[in-house]
Motif scaffolding. Structure first.
Motif, mmCIF file in Angstrom:
data_model
loop_
_atom_site.group_PDB
_atom_site.id
_atom_site.type_symbol
_atom_site.label_atom_id
_atom_site.label_comp_id
_atom_site.label_asym_id
_atom_site.label_seq_id
_atom_site.Cartn_x
_atom_site.Cartn_y
_atom_site.Cartn_z
ATOM 1 N N ARG A 220 -6.476 7.492 0.674
ATOM 2 C CA ARG A 220 -5.776 6.437 1.419
ATOM 3 C C ARG A 220 -6.602 5.156 1.465
ATOM 4 O O ARG A 220 -6.085 4.055 1.258
ATOM 5 C CB ARG A 220 -5.464 6.923 2.832
ATOM 6 N N SER A 221 -7.881 5.300 1.738
ATOM 7 C CA SER A 221 -8.763 4.135 1.801
ATOM 8 C C SER A 221 -8.819 3.411 0.460
ATOM 9 O O SER A 221 -8.769 2.166 0.405
ATOM 10 C CB SER A 221 -10.164 4.579 2.225
ATOM 11 N N ASN A 222 -8.895 4.168 -0.625
ATOM 12 C CA ASN A 222 -8.967 3.556 -1.953
ATOM 13 C C ASN A 222 -7.669 2.851 -2.331
ATOM 14 O O ASN A 222 -7.692 1.788 -2.963
ATOM 15 C CB ASN A 222 -9.311 4.620 -2.996
ATOM 16 N N ILE A 223 -6.532 3.422 -1.953
ATOM 17 C CA ILE A 223 -5.245 2.770 -2.227
ATOM 18 C C ILE A 223 -5.138 1.471 -1.437
ATOM 19 O O ILE A 223 -4.715 0.432 -1.970
ATOM 20 C CB ILE A 223 -4.071 3.709 -1.897
ATOM 21 N N LEU A 224 -5.514 1.522 -0.167
ATOM 22 C CA LEU A 224 -5.442 0.311 0.668
ATOM 23 C C LEU A 224 -6.304 -0.807 0.089
ATOM 24 O O LEU A 224 -5.889 -1.972 0.056
ATOM 25 C CB LEU A 224 -5.892 0.632 2.094
ATOM 26 N N GLU A 225 -7.489 -0.454 -0.384
ATOM 27 C CA GLU A 225 -8.371 -1.468 -0.964
ATOM 28 C C GLU A 225 -7.793 -2.020 -2.258
ATOM 29 O O GLU A 225 -7.800 -3.232 -2.491
ATOM 30 C CB GLU A 225 -9.748 -0.867 -1.222
ATOM 31 N N TYR A 226 -7.274 -1.141 -3.110
ATOM 32 C CA TYR A 226 -6.782 -1.569 -4.416
ATOM 33 C C TYR A 226 -5.564 -2.484 -4.278
ATOM 34 O O TYR A 226 -5.440 -3.466 -5.013
ATOM 35 C CB TYR A 226 -6.427 -0.347 -5.258
ATOM 36 N N TYR A 227 -4.668 -2.166 -3.357
ATOM 37 C CA TYR A 227 -3.437 -2.936 -3.197
ATOM 38 C C TYR A 227 -3.520 -3.976 -2.080
ATOM 39 O O TYR A 227 -2.501 -4.515 -1.654
ATOM 40 C CB TYR A 227 -2.259 -1.998 -2.928
ATOM 41 N N ALA A 228 -4.725 -4.294 -1.629
ATOM 42 C CA ALA A 228 -4.891 -5.242 -0.529
ATOM 43 C C ALA A 228 -4.339 -6.623 -0.863
ATOM 44 O O ALA A 228 -3.949 -7.380 0.035
ATOM 45 C CB ALA A 228 -6.364 -5.344 -0.147
ATOM 46 N N PHE A 229 -4.303 -6.960 -2.150
ATOM 47 C CA PHE A 229 -3.818 -8.294 -2.542
ATOM 48 C C PHE A 229 -2.303 -8.421 -2.422
ATOM 49 O O PHE A 229 -1.756 -9.514 -2.529
ATOM 50 C CB PHE A 229 -4.245 -8.612 -3.979
ATOM 51 N N THR A 230 -1.611 -7.311 -2.205
ATOM 52 C CA THR A 230 -0.154 -7.319 -2.089
ATOM 53 C C THR A 230 0.252 -7.131 -0.636
ATOM 54 O O THR A 230 -0.578 -6.916 0.242
ATOM 55 C CB THR A 230 0.475 -6.191 -2.921
ATOM 56 N N ASP A 231 1.553 -7.171 -0.390
ATOM 57 C CA ASP A 231 2.064 -6.845 0.941
ATOM 58 C C ASP A 231 2.613 -5.420 0.964
ATOM 59 O O ASP A 231 3.368 -5.055 1.862
ATOM 60 C CB ASP A 231 3.157 -7.841 1.350
ATOM 61 N N ARG A 232 2.206 -4.593 -0.036
ATOM 62 C CA ARG A 232 2.752 -3.246 -0.178
ATOM 63 C C ARG A 232 1.703 -2.151 -0.021
ATOM 64 O O ARG A 232 1.967 -0.987 -0.331
ATOM 65 C CB ARG A 232 3.433 -3.109 -1.546
ATOM 66 N N ALA A 233 0.497 -2.493 0.453
ATOM 67 C CA ALA A 233 -0.571 -1.504 0.523
ATOM 68 C C ALA A 233 -0.197 -0.332 1.433
ATOM 69 O O ALA A 233 -0.373 0.843 1.062
ATOM 70 C CB ALA A 233 -1.864 -2.150 0.995
ATOM 71 N N GLU A 234 0.316 -0.637 2.613
ATOM 72 C CA GLU A 234 0.703 0.433 3.534
ATOM 73 C C GLU A 234 1.854 1.260 2.960
ATOM 74 O O GLU A 234 1.900 2.485 3.122
ATOM 75 C CB GLU A 234 1.104 -0.159 4.889
ATOM 76 N N TYR A 235 2.771 0.592 2.280
ATOM 77 C CA TYR A 235 3.893 1.294 1.646
ATOM 78 C C TYR A 235 3.387 2.270 0.585
ATOM 79 O O TYR A 235 3.876 3.407 0.482
ATOM 80 C CB TYR A 235 4.843 0.272 1.022
ATOM 81 N N MET A 236 2.403 1.843 -0.200
ATOM 82 C CA MET A 236 1.849 2.703 -1.233
ATOM 83 C C MET A 236 1.152 3.918 -0.622
ATOM 84 O O MET A 236 1.268 5.035 -1.129
ATOM 85 C CB MET A 236 0.868 1.920 -2.113
ATOM 86 N N VAL A 237 0.443 3.705 0.478
ATOM 87 C CA VAL A 237 -0.215 4.812 1.162
ATOM 88 C C VAL A 237 0.818 5.786 1.720
ATOM 89 O O VAL A 237 0.683 7.010 1.596
ATOM 90 C CB VAL A 237 -1.124 4.285 2.293
ATOM 91 N N ASP A 238 1.873 5.242 2.326
ATOM 92 C CA ASP A 238 2.912 6.105 2.909
ATOM 93 C C ASP A 238 3.601 6.960 1.852
ATOM 94 O O ASP A 238 4.071 8.059 2.153
ATOM 95 C CB ASP A 238 3.955 5.244 3.634
ATOM 96 N N GLY A 239 3.660 6.476 0.632
ATOM 97 C CA GLY A 239 4.327 7.215 -0.431
ATOM 98 C C GLY A 239 3.457 8.243 -1.130
ATOM 99 O O GLY A 239 3.938 8.977 -1.998
ATOM 100 N N MET A 240 2.177 8.307 -0.781
ATOM 101 C CA MET A 240 1.274 9.249 -1.436
ATOM 102 C C MET A 240 1.640 10.689 -1.066
ATOM 103 O O MET A 240 1.894 11.000 0.099
ATOM 104 C CB MET A 240 -0.173 8.961 -1.035
ATOM 105 N N VAL A 241 1.651 11.565 -2.059
ATOM 106 C CA VAL A 241 1.994 12.968 -1.849
ATOM 107 C C VAL A 241 0.728 13.745 -1.519
ATOM 108 O O VAL A 241 -0.255 13.704 -2.272
ATOM 109 C CB VAL A 241 2.656 13.549 -3.119
#
Length: 281
Positions: A220-241
């Motif tokens: 989760r931490s790595n996804i949030l960091e990678y997608y921090a430049f977008t407005d979709r970081a939390e969305y990407m984390v929520d979709g992780m299986v």
């Protein structure tokens, strides 16, 4: 259903362990993302090392930001990787979307789609053995795969989906199943519209972390960091299986949509995930 693994980027040296374990398991493909202004390993160099450490599994960029690369050098690098891997290389390709990646190579982000189209024409010509230009001969080596390595496109816009039919072999879709269906059907529409024979390969990408809470929290931490430049970081984390039951459910959903392969993209560097996922699929 073919299952692939998207490799984590937090520990480049550890990817040899991932590759060897995956090669001994049920997986078809190892994928690796591409960024320039980030701490990820360069994908073509890394995949060459992983291809040399394995004997069966395919290696794939997911996706390579082609417009930031020099076209002639990219043609040579990818043909070399295809040849040295014995045809086990798939070039997943896209336009990118980060300003800083383009600023680093002094290129205009706004013209990236046009540049990619021009690159694709030239890449196909180089891979076919044609001269680079009027005063420049062919650029070798020739790829093992006739016409060049398998070519998949990632993206969301219609222009990206139509490139599959114009230049490629298939599509990489990084969306949840309820949104993926529309993308897959559009790709098939463009394929037929351009008179292509057969069917495009359809590949789905799913963010995954299977293991104890420490593994899931790190992912989760790595996804949030990678997608921090977008407005979709939390969305990407929520979709992780993160559970076996949900993983099987998502794979089944993509299978029902016609996916040929599901890439399970792992964001924690814990290599034991390879064995955990292998037991589930």
């Amino acid at each position: 259903m073919n299952i692939g693994l998207g490799l984590p980027i937090a520990d480049p040296a550890g990817l040899l362990t991932w590759a060897r374990r995956a090669d001994a398991g049920p997986f078809r493909t190892l994928g690796l993302l591409d960024r320039l202004v980030y701490s990820n390993p360069e994908p073509l160099v890394t995949l060459a090392a992983l291809a040399g450490a394995t004997s069966r599994i395919r290696v794939q960029t997911e996706v390579l930001i082609a417009p930031v690369y020099d076209t002639a050098m990219l043609a040579k690098q990818t043909a070399t990787l295809d040849r040295m891997s014995g045809g086990r290389f798939t070039l997943g390709i896209g336009v990118g979307g980060r300003d800083d990646d383009f600023l680093a190579v002094d290129r205009d982000l706004r013209s990236r789609g046009k540049r990619l189209d021009e690159q694709l024409v030239r890449l196909r010509r180089i891979w076919a053995g044609e001269p680079f230009g009027e005063d420049v001969g062919p650029i070798g080596p020739a790829p093992v795969t006739p016409g060049g390595p398998e070519l998949l496109f990632g993206g969301f816009a219609d222009a990206a989906l139509e490139r599959v039919a114009r230049f490629g072999d298939g599509f990489l879709g990084a969306l949840a199943p309820q949104y993926q269906d529309r993308m897959f059907r559009k790709v098939e529409h463009f394929w037929r519209e351009h008179g292509r024979d057969g069917e495009p390969r359809l590949v789905a990408q799913v963010n995954t972390a299977i293991g104890p809470d420490s593994v899931i929290d790190e992912a989760r931490s790595n996804i949030l960091e990678y997608y921090a430049f977008t407005d979709r970081a939390e969305y990407m984390v929520d979709g992780m299986v993160t559970t076996p039951a949900r993983l099987r459910e998502v794979i089944a959903a993509h299978t029902a949509l016609g996916a040929d392969e599901v890439m399970l993209y792992c964001w924690s560097p814990d290599p034991d995930q390879v064995d955990r996922i292998a037991d589930l699929v």
